[in-house]
Design an enzyme around this catalytic site. Structure first.
Site: not given
Length: 935
Positions: A100, A56, A125
């Site tokens: 994460q 990422k 997300d």
């Protein structure tokens, strides 16, 4: 039928990244200095998480996104993670923010609680309940979609097949893929069926699907023969199956039997290389979309402030009535509006807060805004409205011109509040609110200064007492005691030894002579300049005798109390550049001289560290707001005669960073321009390194009539008719003071805007005359102001003039070089600023010049302690007197603060109470707890 066309996620994601690159370039060209920001919060150190995060970060760098990886240790608690999330939520430079998963912590953490703590507008997300809810309702333009389903839709679009009207089957119902995929297809007008491992007719349902998305997590569960000919197949699965031909002994397969499925499908994604690469690309796309939404809603560097609408009344009610009629915003909201993070703000109730100095480090690369100082002509004893003008100007710049703007003002002493002057929150419709909070204890800074100052005073007398009553060895044994058989110097004692030129660090190694030098400060009582303080006007403490108790063994001396705000500790607070600088300044404070003429400091007394502890919270500026909702820093309140009369350097520095390069910080200098402004330039700006852009000089018809020869103006006494009736001759004659103060400001190379503060008794002709004289005297502009009665609206012309002046050429310079001899610096101020012919040093002042030069303090700036009621030393001399000789009675040193202050004439540092103090009008409603009365 021909085999299926391969939907390569690698190719499509590459196309997405190229598109995003172009979009980011367009953003940065339109908004220089702006970049989309992505924050990735990781807990622990899992290898798989590290791999995904690196992918990422690499993608973000390629596209031009500013990515920040925040890594918490696996010892992090849920509270640690939530605190970090709150900070990132508040950071305007972060537009996308992901946590994460999984959270690799040794402590129990509720993942649902963590994902829901992320601000929905930054949840790229798409995992928060709010974004999930919006997606399920079909609010696709106002939410973020989880990256895998979003990537699947992008791949489906690549086929060119219309989704609307098609039958879609989603296998899997997870929150991350299956459920949002169902909603996404549904709101793109497909007819959607969700299946899962328990669906009994799975093959039959798959056979009906025009679009099939599989996210079941079971290797090759969907067989090729189940698939409808010509269907689009999107395989989200990643599974490992045994394969002896591979070096690892296994290979990656999807949830669909790829080889058989590609013979029936029209389009199919491979595994790997299909959906996987799209997930990271969609995360980047969501981050860019979030940045675009931010730009649509906010301009970078431009605050979004909720301003309060004033309901103006005529006649104008009392200040306390106006203040109480206003409903201040919660101070957390004010902090958020100006770009402060939650962990940078310490709340003191609902309407005031302290701001952490860490904000300076965070914003160190942010350019400063425009710096404006408000000062005035020589005032009447009633004051001419500098505080009111300061607040009116920031309300005009903020609430009416929509500029980022901060006011930075001094904290008032409770002495004048309960004495003769009343409060200092401004007045009319230009106030800092709530005014009772502002004028009373605020956050306790002045009380902390009282405690710290009196600790030093107690230490001085205690040290003299102990030195008089003990031998060298007894003193040494008590100053460096044996603890568990070990004697050790403290850090502050090591500094004392170094000052004495003693390099030894073993207490047992000192000679008798060294012990004597170490333990004996040998203070000369007649040289003590440090007094006790109290934040109350009490004239009977101006001269006292201490040490009357029998326990003091006859050791008594004459002393005095000063008002707290006259303490050097207050001046140190106002000029300090941080906690460390403040502590060093405390250590340098000279409290007396030894009998050999050596300066005795707070460090010598061993009290520096204790002072820093007492003052550790005071160094943080206090955040409040004006009636119209613009932000205010209230911080420090040094006297404007024996000190420099300006609010803190730290408040100004933080405010200048927060407003940004196009914003404004407006601060106020005490008394007239000859005192507060001169010290602002020569002392405050010298130490801070800040350079002002504009001087606002406040003038009133009333004060100019006084300078023109009008009768005396006395507090508490009705004004004579000369001040309530038109008299152009008096005004014109009094403009000599205005002209001189304009010259004083221009002497420093800064443009001057004159604010003519209008009173209801002023006539239009009188106001116009003042404006004309100001312009003729060299002011950049001069405008009439009615902000007391109209709030920011009444200072709109002033604000516009200040904006123009801030763009004018600026050649700021100091009046003198600090390396000049003390007498020369004093003479320059007297002649250039006051208009004196010369100065005369009385014997005591001459002695101090010699003493301070010998002690090494001759290169400090000068802080003149002079009456504010005249340009001269005589308060009865009005206008712009010239040709006088300025008498210097004495000179004293505030070495820690960093200046010498010559005493001109006589003055008291402990005001007294008048016959009818302000407290007669102050009361508390016992039912509501509200403060009533006049401030």
């Amino acid at each position: 039928m021909a085999p299926a066309e391969i939907l390569s996620g690698k190719i499509v994601s590459g196309q997405v990244r190229e598109r995003l690159k172009r979009q980011v370039v367009e953003m940065t060209e339109k908004f220089p200095g702006f970049r989309p920001g992505l924050a990735i919060l990781q807990v622990g150190n899992r290898d798989d998480s590290n791999l995904y995060i690196n992918m990422k970060l690499k993608a973000a760098a390629e596209i031009g996104i500013s990515a920040n990886h925040i890594k918490l240790p696996n010892t992090a608690t849920e509270a640690d993670v939530l605190k970090c999330i709150a900070s990132l939520n508040a950071d305007p430079a972060v537009h996308g923010f992901i946590v994460q998963l999984p959270l690799d912590s040794d402590n129990p953490i509720n993942t649902e609680k963590i994902t829901n703590a992320v601000a929905p507008e930054k949840d790229v997300d798409g995992l928060s309940s709010i974004n999930a809810g919006k997606l399920s309702r079909g609010d696709l333009g106002d939410c973020f979609i989880p990256c895998t389903p979003k990537g699947c839709m992008e791949l489906i679009r690549q086929t060119g097949v219309q989704v609307a009207g098609k039958r879609a089957v989603v296998i899997g119902r997870s929150k991350i893929v299956g459920a949002p995929m169902h909603d996404l297809l549904l709101w793109n007008n497909a007819t959607v069926t969700t299946c899962h491992s328990k669906t009994s007719t799975l093959a039959e349902e798959v056979g009906k699907a025009d679009i099939l998305v599989v996210a079941a997590g079971r290797a090759e569960m969907v067989k090729g023969e189940w698939i409808k000919p010509g269907a689009i197949v999107i395989d989200c699965g990643i599974n490992h199956v045994p394969d002896s031909t591979k070096a690892s002994g296994k290979r990656v397969v999807g949830d669909v039997a790829y080889n058989s499925a590609k013979e029936k499908a029209s389009f199919i994604t491979p595994v790997p290389g299909g959906v996987g690469p799209m997930t990271v690309a969609m995360l980047m796309q969501s981050t860019v979309e979030s940045a675009q939404r931010f730009l649509e809603k906010f301009q970078p560097g431009k605050w979004t402030v909720q301003y309060n609408q004033l309901t103006l009344k005529m006649p104008v009610p009392s200040d306390i009535e106006i203040s109480k009629s206003c409903m201040p915003k919660p101070i957390e909201q004010v902090a958020k509006e100006v770009g402060l993070f939650p962990d940078e703000v310490e709340l003191y109730g609902q309407t005031k807060a302290k701001v952490q100095l860490s904000v300076l480090k965070r914003l160190q690369n942010q350019p400063d805004g425009k710096y404006v100082v408000v000062t005035g002509i020589t005032p009447t004893p009633l004051g001419e409205g500098k505080s009111t003008t300061t607040v009116g100007l920031v309300q005009a710049l903020g609430a009416h011109l929509r500029q980022n703007v901060f006011a930075c003002v001094r904290q008032p002493s409770q002495g004048p509040t309960f004495g003769i002057k009343g409060g200092a929150a401004g007045g009319g419709y230009c106030q800092v609110v709530p005014m009772e909070e502002f004028n009373l204890h605020l956050t306790g800074d002045i009380h902390a200064i009282t405690a710290a100052n009196n600790l030093v005073a107690a230490a001085i007398d205690a040290r003299m007492f102990h030195e008089l009553t003990q031998s060298d060895q007894a003193l040494y044994n008590r100053l460096v005691p044996s603890v568990n058989g070990v004697r050790k110097f403290s850090d502050i004692q090591i500094r004392r030894l170094q000052k004495l030129g003693i390099t030894k660090t073993d207490p047992m190694a000192l000679t008798k002579e060294e012990v004597n030098a170490f333990v004996r400060l040998d203070i000369d009582p007649g040289t003590i300049t440090w007094q006790r303080v109290l934040d109350t006007n009490d004239r009977f403490l101006r001269k006292i005798t201490i040490g009357q108790s029998a326990t003091e063994k006859g050791f008594s001396r004459t002393a005095q109390f000063d008002i707290t705000v006259s303490s050097e500790i207050m001046a140190v607070l106002a000029l300090a550049d941080g906690l460390d600088d403040m502590k060093k300044r405390f250590g340098r404070m000279v409290v007396a001289s030894s009998k050999k003429g050596q300066p005795v400091t707070a460090d010598d007394l061993g009290v520096t560290g204790a002072l820093a502890v007492l003052m550790k919270d005071t160094v943080k500026p206090n955040l409040m707001q004006t009636l119209e909702g613009t932000p205010v820093f209230v911080h420090a309140g040094p006297f404007a005669n024996i000190a420099h009369g300006n609010s803190s350097v730290l408040a100004d520095k933080i405010a200048l960073k927060l407003v940004g390069k196009d914003g404004f910080v407006v601060t106020e200098a005490g008394f007239g321009a000859d005192i507060g402004m001169e010290k602002f330039f020569n002392i405050k700006c010298r130490y801070s390194g800040l350079r002002p852009h504009v001087v606002v000089l406040v003038a009133t018809v009333r004060a100019l009539k006084m300078h023109g020869g009008g009768p005396a103006v006395t507090a508490g006494v009705p004004l004579p008719k000369e001040y309530t009736e038109e008299n152009l001759q008096l005004v014109a004659k009094g403009c000599s003071n205005l002209n001189k103060q304009i010259q004083n400001a221009r002497m420093f190379g800064v443009p001057v805007v004159v604010a003519v503060n209008a009173f209801k008794t002023d006539t239009k002709a009188e106001l116009a005359l003042v404006v004309q004289h100001a312009k003729e005297a060299g002011a950049f502009d001069a405008v009439e102001c009615t902000h007391w009665a109209e709030g920011g609206k009444g200072a709109l012309a002033l604000a516009q003039a200040v904006q123009r002046a801030s763009q004018a050429p600026n050649n700021f310079r100091f009046l003198y070089n600090v390396e000049l001899p003390i007498v020369d610096k004093i003479r320059l101020i007297a002649q250039q600023v006051y208009g004196a012919r010369d100065i005369e040093l009385l014997p005591e002042a001459q002695e101090k010049v010699a003493l301070y030069t010998k002690q090494g303090f001759g290169n400090l700036p000068i802080c003149m302690a002079k009456t504010h009621l005249s340009l001269s030393h005589d308060p009865e001399q009005k206008g712009a007197p010239t040709g006088f000789v300025l008498p210097i009675r004495d000179i004293r040193a505030s070495v820690g603060a960093g200046f010498l202050y010559p005493l001109v004439g006589t003055m008291s540092t402990m005001p007294g109470l008048p016959t009818r103090p302000c407290f007669y009008d102050i009361d508390l409603d016992p039912v509501s707890g509200e403060v009533n009365g006049l401030f």
